[in-house]
Structure formats: structure tokens, C-alpha cells
Scaffold this motif. Structure first.
Motif, mmCIF file in Angstrom:
data_model
loop_
_atom_site.group_PDB
_atom_site.id
_atom_site.type_symbol
_atom_site.label_atom_id
_atom_site.label_comp_id
_atom_site.label_asym_id
_atom_site.label_seq_id
_atom_site.Cartn_x
_atom_site.Cartn_y
_atom_site.Cartn_z
ATOM 1 N N LEU A 18 0.838 -1.207 0.000
ATOM 2 C CA LEU A 18 0.000 0.000 0.000
ATOM 3 C C LEU A 18 0.869 1.252 0.000
ATOM 4 C CD1 LEU A 18 -2.808 -0.964 2.558
ATOM 5 C CD2 LEU A 18 -3.039 -0.679 0.099
ATOM 6 N N MET A 23 -1.337 4.165 -1.585
ATOM 7 C CA MET A 23 -2.716 4.016 -1.103
ATOM 8 C C MET A 23 -2.720 3.917 0.424
ATOM 9 S SD MET A 23 -4.102 1.279 -3.873
ATOM 10 C CE MET A 23 -5.725 1.047 -3.189
ATOM 11 N N ALA A 24 -3.773 4.448 1.030
ATOM 12 C CA ALA A 24 -3.852 4.413 2.490
ATOM 13 C C ALA A 24 -5.041 3.571 2.933
ATOM 14 C CB ALA A 24 -3.986 5.825 3.019
ATOM 15 N N ASN A 25 -4.846 2.876 4.027
ATOM 16 C CA ASN A 25 -5.975 2.177 4.634
ATOM 17 C C ASN A 25 -6.924 3.199 5.231
ATOM 18 O OD1 ASN A 25 -6.300 -0.671 4.694
ATOM 19 N ND2 ASN A 25 -4.347 -0.838 5.777
ATOM 20 N N HIS A 26 -8.196 2.969 5.052
ATOM 21 C CA HIS A 26 -9.174 3.867 5.668
ATOM 22 C C HIS A 26 -9.931 3.068 6.717
ATOM 23 C CE1 HIS A 26 -11.563 7.637 5.507
ATOM 24 N NE2 HIS A 26 -12.436 6.860 6.120
ATOM 25 N N LYS A 27 -9.914 3.582 7.933
ATOM 26 C CA LYS A 27 -10.565 2.869 9.036
ATOM 27 C C LYS A 27 -12.000 3.350 9.185
ATOM 28 C CE LYS A 27 -9.403 3.464 13.480
ATOM 29 N NZ LYS A 27 -8.493 3.510 14.641
ATOM 30 N N VAL A 28 -12.922 2.421 9.244
ATOM 31 C CA VAL A 28 -14.324 2.779 9.516
ATOM 32 C C VAL A 28 -14.674 2.220 10.884
ATOM 33 C CG1 VAL A 28 -16.733 2.472 8.837
ATOM 34 C CG2 VAL A 28 -14.996 2.835 7.098
ATOM 35 N N ARG A 29 -15.113 3.105 11.754
ATOM 36 C CA ARG A 29 -15.474 2.676 13.105
ATOM 37 C C ARG A 29 -16.946 2.986 13.376
ATOM 38 N NH1 ARG A 29 -13.052 0.616 17.425
ATOM 39 N NH2 ARG A 29 -14.017 0.996 19.439
ATOM 40 N N PHE A 30 -17.651 1.981 13.839
ATOM 41 C CA PHE A 30 -19.051 2.161 14.215
ATOM 42 C C PHE A 30 -19.137 2.301 15.729
ATOM 43 C CE2 PHE A 30 -19.520 0.212 10.087
ATOM 44 C CZ PHE A 30 -20.679 0.770 9.579
ATOM 45 N N GLU A 31 -20.058 3.115 16.166
ATOM 46 C CA GLU A 31 -20.349 3.161 17.609
ATOM 47 C C GLU A 31 -21.860 3.260 17.753
ATOM 48 O OE1 GLU A 31 -18.207 4.867 21.471
ATOM 49 O OE2 GLU A 31 -18.958 6.447 20.186
ATOM 50 N N TYR A 136 -14.459 -1.691 11.540
ATOM 51 C CA TYR A 136 -15.208 -2.496 10.575
ATOM 52 C C TYR A 136 -14.566 -3.866 10.343
ATOM 53 C CZ TYR A 136 -17.490 -4.062 6.357
ATOM 54 O OH TYR A 136 -18.173 -4.808 5.441
ATOM 55 N N GLU A 139 -16.186 -6.600 12.198
ATOM 56 C CA GLU A 139 -17.645 -6.559 12.066
ATOM 57 C C GLU A 139 -18.312 -7.871 12.525
ATOM 58 O OE1 GLU A 139 -19.483 -4.018 11.150
ATOM 59 O OE2 GLU A 139 -21.394 -4.886 10.556
ATOM 60 N N THR A 143 -20.869 -8.194 15.617
ATOM 61 C CA THR A 143 -22.238 -8.695 15.468
ATOM 62 C C THR A 143 -22.540 -9.719 16.557
ATOM 63 O OG1 THR A 143 -22.108 -8.346 13.087
ATOM 64 C CG2 THR A 143 -23.836 -9.830 13.856
ATOM 65 N N THR B 63 -13.405 7.018 9.256
ATOM 66 C CA THR B 63 -14.807 7.435 9.296
ATOM 67 C C THR B 63 -15.417 6.838 10.552
ATOM 68 O OG1 THR B 63 -14.963 7.512 6.884
ATOM 69 C CG2 THR B 63 -17.029 7.270 8.099
ATOM 70 N N VAL B 65 -18.925 6.274 12.655
ATOM 71 C CA VAL B 65 -20.385 6.284 12.542
ATOM 72 C C VAL B 65 -20.973 6.107 13.936
ATOM 73 C CG1 VAL B 65 -22.368 5.204 11.436
ATOM 74 C CG2 VAL B 65 -20.133 5.144 10.311
#
Lengths: 157, 86
Positions: A18, A23-31, A136, A139, A143, B63, B65
Motif C-alpha cells: 500500500l 494508497m492508504a488504509n481507511h478505518k471505519v469505526r461504528f459506535e 469495521y 464486524e 455482530t 470514518t 459512525v
């Protein structure tokens, strides 16, 4: 697995590749907020304690049990009890496969990137529910954790 | 996940699942609580879905959420779909 023009197919470290291609890793965090019924939770704890006291009245530790129950009601904090219930449920269900850590410093539970905690004044969530956050990439684990949290808290409604 | 979050795709994805009023704000450095903690500029999208408030915070490399669990499954797809991978 890297495939370049004119070069043989090869395996390389994902982070290194990467970086090479910019390219960069994109972190998606849910709360998410898991609401629960604090009144029902308290009632369930009181009932459980009452049953314990009744059973304990025949034992030699009755005095000790009563003093512990007294402390319990004086310092009632529904979120702390909810976290305790959730921690026990998580340890019983997935504790043998994955490390479930209870952080006493900020009163939270951590399982890999999954973090369960009570809301604070800084949060944009209303109180009266636990906050469950995760990256994410976890995930599937989240769950499973969410379903355990739901069961642990709904069993006390 | 690779690439960058595409904001117009995100907003149209949210509209597609029934979000009508979105409050989009941009902050640089000192204005928001988040920036004080991280020092990273961000775009914040605030809205309601099925009566539940939700916030999506977009930063260069992450990101976040924040929502009620009842609307999580609805939000997941538009958020992940709007990733513009290369």
C-alpha cells in the motif's frame, strides 16, 4: 498477492505494498447505543439479591450478605451493573476463544477492537444505554458481541 | 478498506435510504471537541433516521459512525458503498 506487468506474481506484506503504490488504509469505526431498561435491570438485581438473602438466611454468612446488599443499593449505578452483566455474559459465551478485557480505569470492556462502555458527558448519545464501538474489520465479532449484549440486557427487562 | 470516502456518494446514499434533513458541517482544528482531541480536520454529517439521531464523522484516514443500534444495519450499506476504491 501482487500482480505487476512484466513481473512474476508474488506475495508481499499488505502495508508495504500500500505504501509503495501510495494508497492508504481507511478505518471505519461504528459506535452504536444499546438501550436497556434501567428500572427493570434494578428490579432484577433486587430480586436476585432478595433470593440470595433468603437462601443465605440458612447459611452462616447471612450478616455478610446483608451488608454487601446494603452497599449495592446505596451506590446504585445502572450502567455499571449493565456492564457487569455484559462482562459475565461475554466471558461465559466467548471468553474461552477470545480475550475479554475489563478495563477498570475507564470502566469499559474490550474484545479486540470492540469496546463497550457507558456514555459520558462528552458523548453525543443520550444516557440510559451502553455504547458499543468497533472497527469495521471486526464486524463479525461485533455482530456476535452485540447479540450477546442484547441477550444479557433483555434478560433483565 | 482502501481509498477515500466520497462525500457526495455518501449523501446520496443516505437520501436513498430515507434521510431527508442532513446537517453537514466542516471544522478545522479548534472548533470541535473532536479536533481538540485529535488535531485532524473533519466533516460531520448529522441527521435523523426513523426518529433516531445519527452522526457520521469523516476524516482523512477514518470514518466514525455514531448511531442507535436499531438503524445500524440501514446505515452500513450506503457508508461502505460510497468508498471510492482504486
Amino acid at each position: 498477492l501482487v500482480m505487476d506487468d512484466g513481473k512474476p506474481i508474488r506475495l508481499e506484506d499488505a502495508d508495504e505494498v500500500l505504501e509503495k503504490v501510495g494508497m492508504a488504509n481507511h478505518k471505519v469505526r461504528f459506535e452504536v447505543r444499546k438501550a436497556y431498561n434501567a428500572t427493570a435491570l434494578r428490579r432484577a438485581v433486587e430480586d436476585a439479591e432478595s433470593n440470595e438473602l433468603q437462601q443465605g438466611s440458612t447459611s452462616m454468612d447471612t450478616d455478610k450478605d446483608e451488608s454487601q446488599a446494603g452497599d449495592l443499593y446505596q451506590e446504585w449505578d445502572s450502567d455499571r451493573f449493565a456492564l457487569k452483566l455484559v462482562h459475565i455474559a461475554l466471558q461465559r459465551s466467548i471468553g474461552k476463544q477470545i480475550k475479554v478485557v475489563r478495563e477498570l480505569e475507564d470502566d469499559s470492556i474490550e474484545i479486540r477492537s470492540v469496546k463497550i462502555r457507558a456514555p459520558t458527558d462528552k458523548d453525543e448519545f443520550e444516557r440510559g444505554g451502553l455504547l458499543v464501538g468497533w472497527d469495521y474489520r471486526d464486524e463479525d465479532l461485533a455482530t456476535r458481541v452485540l447479540s450477546i449484549v442484547t441477550l444479557a440486557l433483555s434478560a433483565n427487562r | 478498506l482502501l481509498g477515500v470516502m466520497n462525500l457526495p456518494h455518501l449523501l446520496s446514499g443516505l437520501t436513498a435510504i430515507g434521510v431527508t434533513n442532513m446537517d453537514v458541517s466542516e471544522s478545522e482544528g479548534k472548533e470541535s471537541k473532536e479536533d481538540k482531541e485529535t488535531g485532524v480536520p473533519e466533516i460531520k454529517v448529522e441527521f435523523e433516521l426513523h426518529g433516531q439521531a445519527a452522526t457520521i464523522i469523516l476524516r482523512e484516514k477514518e470514518t466514525i459512525v455514531k448511531c442507535d443500534d436499531t438503524i445500524r444495519s440501514l446505515l452500513r450499506e450506503p457508508i461502505l458503498k460510497c468508498f471510492q476504491s482504486f
